[in-house]
Design an enzyme around this catalytic site. Structure first.
Site, mmCIF file in Angstrom:
data_model
loop_
_atom_site.group_PDB
_atom_site.id
_atom_site.type_symbol
_atom_site.label_atom_id
_atom_site.label_comp_id
_atom_site.label_asym_id
_atom_site.label_seq_id
_atom_site.Cartn_x
_atom_site.Cartn_y
_atom_site.Cartn_z
ATOM 1 N N HIS A 132 4.123 7.345 3.333
ATOM 2 C CA HIS A 132 5.041 6.198 3.265
ATOM 3 C C HIS A 132 4.581 5.233 2.182
ATOM 4 O O HIS A 132 3.455 5.325 1.687
ATOM 5 C CB HIS A 132 5.134 5.472 4.623
ATOM 6 C CG HIS A 132 3.863 4.809 5.070
ATOM 7 N ND1 HIS A 132 2.895 5.463 5.804
ATOM 8 C CD2 HIS A 132 3.398 3.544 4.903
ATOM 9 C CE1 HIS A 132 1.904 4.621 6.070
ATOM 10 N NE2 HIS A 132 2.171 3.458 5.520
ATOM 11 N N GLU A 142 7.802 1.384 4.851
ATOM 12 C CA GLU A 142 7.243 0.397 5.767
ATOM 13 C C GLU A 142 7.455 -0.976 5.144
ATOM 14 O O GLU A 142 7.218 -1.155 3.943
ATOM 15 C CB GLU A 142 5.735 0.649 5.961
ATOM 16 C CG GLU A 142 5.056 -0.382 6.875
ATOM 17 C CD GLU A 142 3.550 -0.123 7.035
ATOM 18 O OE1 GLU A 142 2.985 0.712 6.296
ATOM 19 O OE2 GLU A 142 2.949 -0.769 7.909
ATOM 20 N N HIS A 188 0.834 -1.209 0.000
ATOM 21 C CA HIS A 188 0.000 0.000 0.000
ATOM 22 C C HIS A 188 0.862 1.249 0.000
ATOM 23 O O HIS A 188 2.055 1.203 0.272
ATOM 24 C CB HIS A 188 -0.962 0.023 1.198
ATOM 25 C CG HIS A 188 -0.292 0.066 2.548
ATOM 26 N ND1 HIS A 188 -0.054 -1.063 3.292
ATOM 27 C CD2 HIS A 188 0.162 1.108 3.286
ATOM 28 C CE1 HIS A 188 0.525 -0.722 4.436
ATOM 29 N NE2 HIS A 188 0.689 0.585 4.467
#
Ligand code: CO
Length: 141
Positions: A80, A131, A7
């Site tokens: 992110h 991440e 994502h």
């Protein structure tokens, strides 16, 4: 080492307002319910796309780690990107051995998909907060 893009995290002062952009302007048809992650200091809402997700994050509480980002980016913005890895501890150890700074204690925390995640400091990642998320056992999220 990194696998699929899981994502893109988008910080916003209002998930409700951001959802109207993705749903009403961009035409996204699969949008989850907003939920709180108090330990991470964020509200989260996933916009589901055919090949990935947008993770809308809004501050939860005064200690939210995204207050600083929103102070610099009052409209919100890209916060992110999250890549899948098979083994979060192996990924962390490999990055640290290469000199990258893992945020916090360095210990993985449970992320919005219920699997362990770490964040890697943008200074070591070309200016992007990365991440890494362990793929759920038995398949992709
Ligand atoms: Co995320």
């Amino acid at each position: 080492m990194i696998g699929k893009l899981n994502h893109v995290g988008i910080a916003t002062p209002s998930i409700e307002a951001a959802v109207t952009v993705y749903r009403d302007v961009l035409g996204a048809t699969s949008i989850g319910e907003r939920f709180a992650m108090p330990e991470q200091g964020v509200w989260v809402c996933f916009v589901n796309l055919p090949n990935s997700q947008i993770e809308l994050i809004e501050p939860y509480g005064d200690a939210s780690p995204i207050h600083g980002f929103l102070a610099k980016n009052p409209m919100g913005g890209q916060h992110h990107v999250c890549f899948e890895v098979e083994d979060i501890l192996a990924a962390r150890d490999d990055l640290q051995a290469k000199g990258a700074k893992v945020l916090g204690t360095g210990e993985p925390r449970i992320g919005a998909h219920g699997t362990p995640v770490i964040f890697v400091h943008p200074k070591d990642m070309g200016g992007v907060l990365i991440e890494l998320m362990e793929v759920p056992r038995g398949g992709h999220a």
